[in-house]
Design an enzyme around this catalytic site. Sequence first.
Site, mmCIF file in Angstrom:
data_model
loop_
_atom_site.group_PDB
_atom_site.id
_atom_site.type_symbol
_atom_site.label_atom_id
_atom_site.label_comp_id
_atom_site.label_asym_id
_atom_site.label_seq_id
_atom_site.Cartn_x
_atom_site.Cartn_y
_atom_site.Cartn_z
ATOM 1 C CB CYS A 2 -26.949 -25.062 41.292
ATOM 2 S SG CYS A 2 -26.092 -23.709 40.468
ATOM 3 N NE ARG A 27 -31.666 -28.875 40.680
ATOM 4 C CZ ARG A 27 -32.833 -28.315 40.417
ATOM 5 N NH1 ARG A 27 -33.813 -29.043 39.920
ATOM 6 N NH2 ARG A 27 -33.035 -27.039 40.637
ATOM 7 C CD1 TRP A 74 -26.903 -23.546 34.477
ATOM 8 C CD2 TRP A 74 -25.753 -25.234 33.594
ATOM 9 N NE1 TRP A 74 -27.014 -23.467 33.118
ATOM 10 C CE2 TRP A 74 -26.325 -24.491 32.547
ATOM 11 C CE3 TRP A 74 -24.977 -26.359 33.268
ATOM 12 C CZ2 TRP A 74 -26.143 -24.816 31.212
ATOM 13 C CZ3 TRP A 74 -24.812 -26.679 31.932
ATOM 14 C CH2 TRP A 74 -25.396 -25.917 30.930
ATOM 15 C CG ASN A 100 -30.941 -24.092 42.422
ATOM 16 O OD1 ASN A 100 -30.539 -23.534 41.400
ATOM 17 N ND2 ASN A 100 -32.104 -24.706 42.483
ATOM 18 N N GLY A 101 -30.026 -20.766 42.662
ATOM 19 C CA GLY A 101 -30.891 -19.609 42.440
ATOM 20 C C GLY A 101 -30.055 -18.382 42.132
ATOM 21 C CD GLU A 468 -37.424 -24.134 17.368
ATOM 22 O OE1 GLU A 468 -36.631 -23.962 16.431
ATOM 23 O OE2 GLU A 468 -37.161 -24.861 18.342
ATOM 24 C CE LYS A 472 -37.057 -28.323 18.619
ATOM 25 N NZ LYS A 472 -36.192 -27.251 18.826
ATOM 26 C CD GLU A 475 -34.244 -30.237 16.457
ATOM 27 O OE1 GLU A 475 -33.076 -29.986 16.737
ATOM 28 O OE2 GLU A 475 -35.202 -29.711 17.056
ATOM 29 C CG HIS A 491 -45.524 -17.244 -4.120
ATOM 30 N ND1 HIS A 491 -45.925 -16.595 -5.267
ATOM 31 C CD2 HIS A 491 -45.996 -16.491 -3.089
ATOM 32 C CE1 HIS A 491 -46.572 -15.482 -4.954
ATOM 33 N NE2 HIS A 491 -46.641 -15.394 -3.631
ATOM 34 C CE LYS A 588 -29.229 -29.250 24.430
ATOM 35 N NZ LYS A 588 -30.534 -28.856 23.889
HETATM 36 C C1 G6P Z 1 -27.558 -28.473 17.071
HETATM 37 C C2 G6P Z 1 -28.736 -28.853 17.959
HETATM 38 C C3 G6P Z 1 -29.856 -27.814 17.799
HETATM 39 C C4 G6P Z 1 -29.316 -26.429 18.098
HETATM 40 C C5 G6P Z 1 -28.110 -26.092 17.212
HETATM 41 C C6 G6P Z 1 -27.433 -24.812 17.646
HETATM 42 O O1 G6P Z 1 -27.908 -28.632 15.739
HETATM 43 O O2 G6P Z 1 -29.222 -30.128 17.629
HETATM 44 O O3 G6P Z 1 -30.901 -28.106 18.699
HETATM 45 O O4 G6P Z 1 -30.322 -25.483 17.903
HETATM 46 O O5 G6P Z 1 -27.140 -27.132 17.330
HETATM 47 O O6 G6P Z 1 -26.917 -24.981 18.933
HETATM 48 P P1 G6P Z 1 -26.479 -23.801 19.863
HETATM 49 O O7 G6P Z 1 -25.879 -24.485 21.061
HETATM 50 O O8 G6P Z 1 -25.464 -23.005 19.113
HETATM 51 O O9 G6P Z 1 -27.682 -23.017 20.181
#
Ligand code: G6P
Length: 593
Positions: A2, A27, A74, A100-101, A468, A472, A475, A491, A588
Site C-alpha cells: 500500500c 503501490r 492494495w 502499509n505492511g 517461463e 518472458k 513476451e 526428439h 496484463k
Molecule cells: C496474460 C498475461 C500473462 C499472465 C496470464 C495469466 O496472458 O499477459 O503475463 O501470466 O495472463 O494471468 P493471471 O492473472 O491469471 O495470472
Amino acid sequence: MCGIIGYIGAGDVCRIIVSGLKRLEYRGYDSMGVAIGNGGTIEVRKGAGRIDDLVNRFHMLDLKGDRGVGHVRWATHGSPNDTNAHPQLDCTGKIAVVHNGIIENFDELKRMLEARGHVFRSQTDTEVVAHLIEEELKKHADFEAAFRSALRELRGSFALGVVYADDAESLYFARMESPLVLGVGDHGMFAASDVPAFLEHTRRVVLMDDGEYAILRRNSWEVKEIESGRTVPKEVHEVSWTLEMAEKGGYPHFMLKEIYEQPEAIAATLAGSLKRIGEFADMLYNHDKVILVGMGTSFHSALFGKYILQRVLGITPIVEEASEFRYLYDGVLDDDTLVVAITQSGETADTLAAIKLAKRSGSKVLSIVNVVGSMATRLSDGVIYTHAGPEIGVAATKTYTSQLAVLAALAFTANDDRDGINDLRKVPEKIRETLNVRDRVAELADVVRDKRGFFYISRGVNVPTAMEGALKLKEISYVYAEGLSAGELKHGPLAVVEEGTPVIAIAPADDLYKKTLMNVEEAKARGAFTVLLSDEHGDGDAADFQIDMPEMNPLLTPMVYAVPLQLLAYELAVRLGRDPDKPRNLAKSVTVE
Ligand code: G6P
C-alpha cells in the site's frame, strides 16, 4: 503493498495529500482515504474505488486542516470496501492510522483488545494499531509514549502514519520492514512510502531505517528508536530524480523494478500465508484427485506445483491449461476433486471458466491469487494470497516467484517439513545474491542480441523455469523462444539448432546436472551457442557462457533461477528498442476467452 503519506504545515493540506497519493497509486489502487486534522478535530473520508472518483464522491478537497495522513490500499487483510479502506480509527475516533505492511500478531492483539471492550469495525489488521494506541493512552499521559509502547507490541512489517486529534502540533510515523521516508519542506514536513509522493514540494529527504519512529512538526522533524526511545541523528539528503524516475523507484521500467522487488515480495508472501496455510494443506490430502490450472506464467507455476507436490508429498497432481480444462473434464469431475487455480489477477477468463466448471461439478476450488477481492477469490472455497503488491509490468515477474513460494510453502507445510520451510525463508536472500548477476546477463544480451530463435532446456523441477524463461523472452522482446525438457531436445527441436543458436540450460548441481550437461554437449556439437546457469563451477568449459548461481535447496531453485532469465528478457527487449512494460498485442489481464 500500500502507499502512505502524511503532511503537516502550511497550504492546502488535503490537496497536497491527495496529489501525493496519486503519485503512490502504483503501490495500490483498490481503495483510498485521508484523515485531516484541524486543531482538535479530525475528519476521515475514505472508500473503495479509484482516487479521482473518491475525491469527488466525498468532496475531499473541501476539507480544511493543518495536518493529515492519506493512504492508497492494495488489500491484504479484508476485501477492498469502504470499511476496510484506511485510515482506521480507534473507539474514540480521535486516533486515525494508515498502514502499509502486515501485522502478523493482529489476531492475538485483536482478541486481547476485544476482551478489554474495544469494538472493531473492519477486517483489517491495521485497526488493531489504532485501538492498541488508545489502550496504551490509558497508561501513558503522553501520546508519544503510548505510540512507542504500542509499536513495541507489533510483530510483522509496517510503515505507519498516525494523526491524533488532541495533538494539533504533531504527526507520528514508524517503520519496520516497509518503506518510509521523510521529506523536509520549506513550509512543512512530509512522510511517505516513496519520494515521488512529495517530490513536487521538496527534494530534501531523510531516510528512515527499520525499528525507528518519527515525529513531524510544522518546522521540525525528529527520528527515534522504537526500542530505546533514543533520538537517532540523521542526515538530510538531496535527491536529483525526476518525478517519472522517482515513481519507478529510480528504475527505467516497472518490470525491472518488479524483478528487484522479488526478495521483498516473497518475504511478504511467506509472512502473510505461512500461518494460515495449514488448513489448505489438509485439502490436498482430503481429495482423491488434485488438478492445478492456470494460464501463461501462472500455468508454469502450476507445472512447478506438480513437481513440488509430487516430490515432497508423493501425491500425483494433474496440471492443465485452464483453457483446455473444460474440454477434458466436463462431466468427469466430482466432490473428490480439488482444483487449485493459480491466477495473479484473479480475473483471467479461461481460469474463471475452469473454476466455474469445477464448482458446477461439485469439486472444491483453492485459488492462489494476488489481487484481493478479485472474481477468482469470490468463486473459490479457499484462497491463498501472494502478497507481491501490484504488478504494473505486463510480464509477470514477482507474482510468478511469489506463486512458487506459496506452492512450496503448501507442500512443506502439508509434510510438516521444517527444514524445507527454513530453506524457503532463505530464498529472498538467495535472490538478492542472484540480482548481482545483472552485469553478466547484460554481457550475454550483447552477445545474443541478433539471434532470432532461442531454446531453454532443463530437467525435473526446472522444466517450468525453462518454459517461463522462453515465455518472458517472447513476451517482451518479440524473439521466438522455446522452453522444453532437455530430454525432448533431441526428439525434433534439435533439427532447428544451427551455428550460433542460443541454447540456455538451467542446471543446478543436483542429481540431474550431468544428464542436462550431456544435452548441452549435444547442442554444442551442432554449433549451438550454449549458456549454463548453475552453481556447479567445476566444469569451466562445459558451455560457451556460464552464469554462476548460489548454492541452495535444489527443489527451490526455480524461484532463484527465474531471475537471470527475467533479466535476460529485459536486457534484450531494451537492446531491441521494445517497451518491456507494455509489450505489443498483450494485456496484463485477459478477460476474454
Ligand atoms: C496474460 C498475461 C500473462 C499472465 C496470464 C495469466 O496472458 O499477459 O503475463 O501470466 O495472463 O494471468 P493471471 O492473472 O491469471 O495470472
